[in-house]
Design an enzyme around this catalytic site. Structure first.
Site, PDB file in Angstrom:
ATOM      1  CE1 TYR A  57       0.829  -0.112   4.390  1.00 25.93           C
ATOM      2  CE2 TYR A  57      -1.486  -0.478   4.824  1.00 25.93           C
ATOM      3  CZ  TYR A  57      -0.187  -0.352   5.280  1.00 25.93           C
ATOM      4  OH  TYR A  57       0.061  -0.453   6.601  1.00 25.93           O
ATOM      5  CD  GLU A  58      -0.338   4.794   2.337  1.00 27.74           C
ATOM      6  OE1 GLU A  58      -0.810   3.657   2.113  1.00 27.74           O
ATOM      7  OE2 GLU A  58      -0.855   5.591   3.139  1.00 27.74           O
ATOM      8  N   GLY A  59       1.450   2.756  -2.603  1.00 25.42           N
ATOM      9  CA  GLY A  59       2.309   2.514  -3.760  1.00 25.42           C
ATOM     10  C   GLY A  59       3.130   1.261  -3.509  1.00 25.42           C
TER      11      GLY A  59
END
Lengths: 379, 266
Positions: free
Chosen positions: A362-364
């Site tokens: 997550y968050e990229g």
């Protein structure tokens, strides 16, 4: 260049470690097992001032620097990754964009309650068909003259259903691609907005992730956040801040697993000696120690650049890639060194390994971090 | 209300190692903390301030310059002001000399309604400095306080004093000295705002020397201290205890008596 923590950073670490060890560590296994949101400890965290650390005093924050902020998330995550991500999502993905892109009215309305943790913030970008390719937003916002009409579905939203204030991306003009995305502030309880199901996750099970559904959800005109068509920028810049938080979460998980393993190795005896006396294991621990410290330096550098107002997209991506890969490496080895005990729930190690995996996603994802870094190398 | 809290920075361990050659405490590598009973004393002051916001809390400590770190934590916990008595002239003071210095510092302050100290410090375990300071300031004192309740006019306080075999309830007029035990309360955590206040460059922790507190130099310091440490040593650990087995209390007591007889104790 000064590698010593400031008095502020040192005191924040001491305070959060004590709080985490005393209040959170005893419940970490239970909230994981039962996938329950830790309301009581999050209320305590808010009272201690952990929900608005780097934000202006004017809006209820404490104006700490970003190293203090990531230190707090690191220390929470050292005993429980769920608590770490709850604080980081709230701060980076809801409070930060409202502070950065909100009108004075929006800031006055939302920030005092967010910074003091009276309300919890969340962020909605991901959709069933728009993950890493976030520009493929299918949620729409239509200007109805006196209000916006939102329709669509978001998935995997951290704090979904629990949070009070949501920063949501929606397509306002599909023909413009990225530039057709706009961000909005949507409050819990708005008719037509609900979260029908909680996801059943592998790790960070105390942080609830949910589907968000918008069905002819009417929101006031003044709830548009930032300019029309600038939602993609709002999301991407928020994720830059979010990557610091996830890096800190990953670092904390790695440190927590490492510290547990050091204690275990000193006490566990096989073949007549404790595990730390086996050089093959001790040398691997030396490597783990180094990886953690290298990741920490990258993270603090990125956080320091943000404190100074310098560009930090590249540094945040480097920190997040390094910290999350370190978390996976260290927790996997930690389970290995615990042997069978590492695989059962009597020890926190298997939870830490499950919690670590999400930090590469997550968050990229790690792949996106490499795209950012490679893009900078070959610009 | 004006409250003074007496606090000491101590090594963070109950198993202090002693240098066998010099007989002094080995402090290297041992982190320093606010003495646990003093944290209870400060917590009581903070509780009073929670209920009476015009309360002013001043923490006084005596020690080396690095004790400032502990006082900064007191600010982060919610204390208003801190004073550190630090001077070579007061170094090596025993409890008598220390209480002379603390009483002198208290006299330099702008009055007080209540002094709260911890019962004792974990490094020396004397439990003397609080009571001695009260004597020198000529105020009443109640030690081992585990509960308290102020009168409506805040002019007296009813305290429960813990004893080995029970407790006393004592009503005491202010100003007075109370010493706190760990059963009194649970000390709070520092807060982020408190930390930011402690780190504010405008906040100054006052460091007072012997001249500032106008104390007689023949009443403080190593030479003025009547206590002489003859020898410090780590006591040998006692042998492992014996668990008296038996299915019933009667059988257990029989086994105990047999054992005592075997050792010719009875």
């Amino acid at each position: 260049m000064d590698f010593n923590p400031t008095k502020e950073q040192e005191m924040v670490r001491k305070m959060v470690r004590k709080f985490a060890e005393t209040e959170i560590k005893p419940i970490a296994a239970e909230i994981d097992e039962q996938a329950i949101y830790p309301y009581a400890t999050m209320k305590r965290a808010a009272e201690l001032g952990l929900m608005g650390m780097p934000f202006p005093k004017k809006y209820g924050g404490s104006e700490t620097d970003y190293i203090s902020y990531v230190t707090a998330i690191e220390e929470l995550s050292r005993v429980c990754g769920s608590h770490g991500v709850i604080v980081q999502t709230h701060c980076a993905l809801c409070t930060w964009p409202i502070l950065t892109y909100g009108t004075e009215e929006q800031k006055n309305k939302y920030l005092p309650d967010l910074c003091t943790g009276k309300k919890l913030g969340a962020f909605g970008l991901t959709e069933p068909n728009a993950g890493t390719d976030a520009a493929g937003q299918e949620t729409t916002a239509v200007d109805m003259g006196d209000h916006w009409l939102i329709n669509g579905t978001k998935i995997f939203i951290s704090g979904g259903g629990i949070a009070d204030v949501y920063v949501i991306m929606a397509m306002t003009d599909k023909s413009k691609g990225n530039r057709g995305i706009t961000s909005f502030i949507i409050e819990k309880g708005t008719p037509g907005f609900y979260s029908p199901k909680h996801e059943k996750k592998m790790g960070i099970r105390g942080s609830i992730a949910s589907e968000l559904v918008f069905e002819d959800c009417k929101i006031p005109k003044e709830n548009m956040l930032g300019k029309l068509g600038k939602g993609f920028k709002t999301a991407m810049t928020s994720l830059d801040v979010g990557r610091l938080g996830i890096a800190a979460q990953a670092l904390g998980i790695a440190q927590g697993a490492f510290d547990e393993t050091v204690e275990y190795m000193k006490n566990r005896k096989q073949f007549g000696k404790s595990l730390d006396k086996f050089q093959a294991l001790a040398f691997e621990m030396a490597n783990m120690y180094n990886q953690i410290e290298m990741s920490r330096l990258l993270l603090y550098k990125a956080a320091d650049r943000r404190s100074q107002g310098l560009p930090s997209t590249l540094e945040a991506a480097q920190a997040k890639l390094a910290c999350s890969e370190t978390a996976m490496y260290v927790t996997t080895k930690a389970v290995q060194f615990h042997g069978g005990y590492g695989y059962i729930k009597d020890y926190p190690i298997e939870r830490m390994m499950r919690d670590a995996k999400i930090t590469e996603i997550y968050e990229g994802t790690s792949e996106v971090m490499k795209m950012v870094i490679a893009g900078s190398v070959f610009k | 209300m004006k409250i003074i809290v007496c606090a000491k920075q101590v090594p963070d361990t109950n198993e202090i190692k002693i240098n066998p050659e010099t007989g002094t405490l080995m402090r290297d590598g041992v982190p320093s903390i606010l003495n646990p009973d003093d944290a209870n004393a400060l917590e009581m002051a903070l509780e009073i301030k929670d209920n009476n916001p015009d309360t002013e809390i001043t923490v006084i400590s005596m020690g080396p310059p690095q004790a400032k770190v502990m006082l900064e934590e007191c600010i982060a916990l919610g204390a208003d002001k801190c004073i550190l008595i630090s001077d070579r002239a007061v170094g090596g003071s025993d409890t008598w000399a220390t209480s002379n210095a603390i009483a002198a510092a208290v006299r330099k302050l702008d009055g007080f309604d209540l002094i709260i100290a911890g019962r004792q410090a974990i490094d020396g375990d004397t439990a003397q400095v609080g009571p001695q300071t009260a004597e020198k300031l000529d105020i009443p004192q109640v030690t081992y306080v585990k509960e308290y309740k102020f009168s409506d006019d805040m002019k007296s306080v009813e305290v429960k004093r813990a004893l080995e075999d029970g407790y006393q309830i004592i009503d005491v007029k202010l100003p007075c000295m109370l010493t706190a035990i760990k059963e009194l309360n649970t000390p709070r955590y520092m807060t982020v705002d408190g930390i930011m206040r402690a780190c504010d460059p405008n906040l100054e922790i006052k460091v007072w020397g012997a001249a500032d507190i106008e104390v007689d130099l023949d009443k403080v310091g190593l030479k003025a201290s009547p206590t002489n440490v003859f020898r410090s040593f780590t006591p040998k650990p006692k042998g492992k205890g014996v668990y008296i087995e038996g299915d019933t209390p009667k059988e257990k007591s029989q086994n105990l008596v047999t054992g005592l007889k075997a050792k010719h104790i009875i």
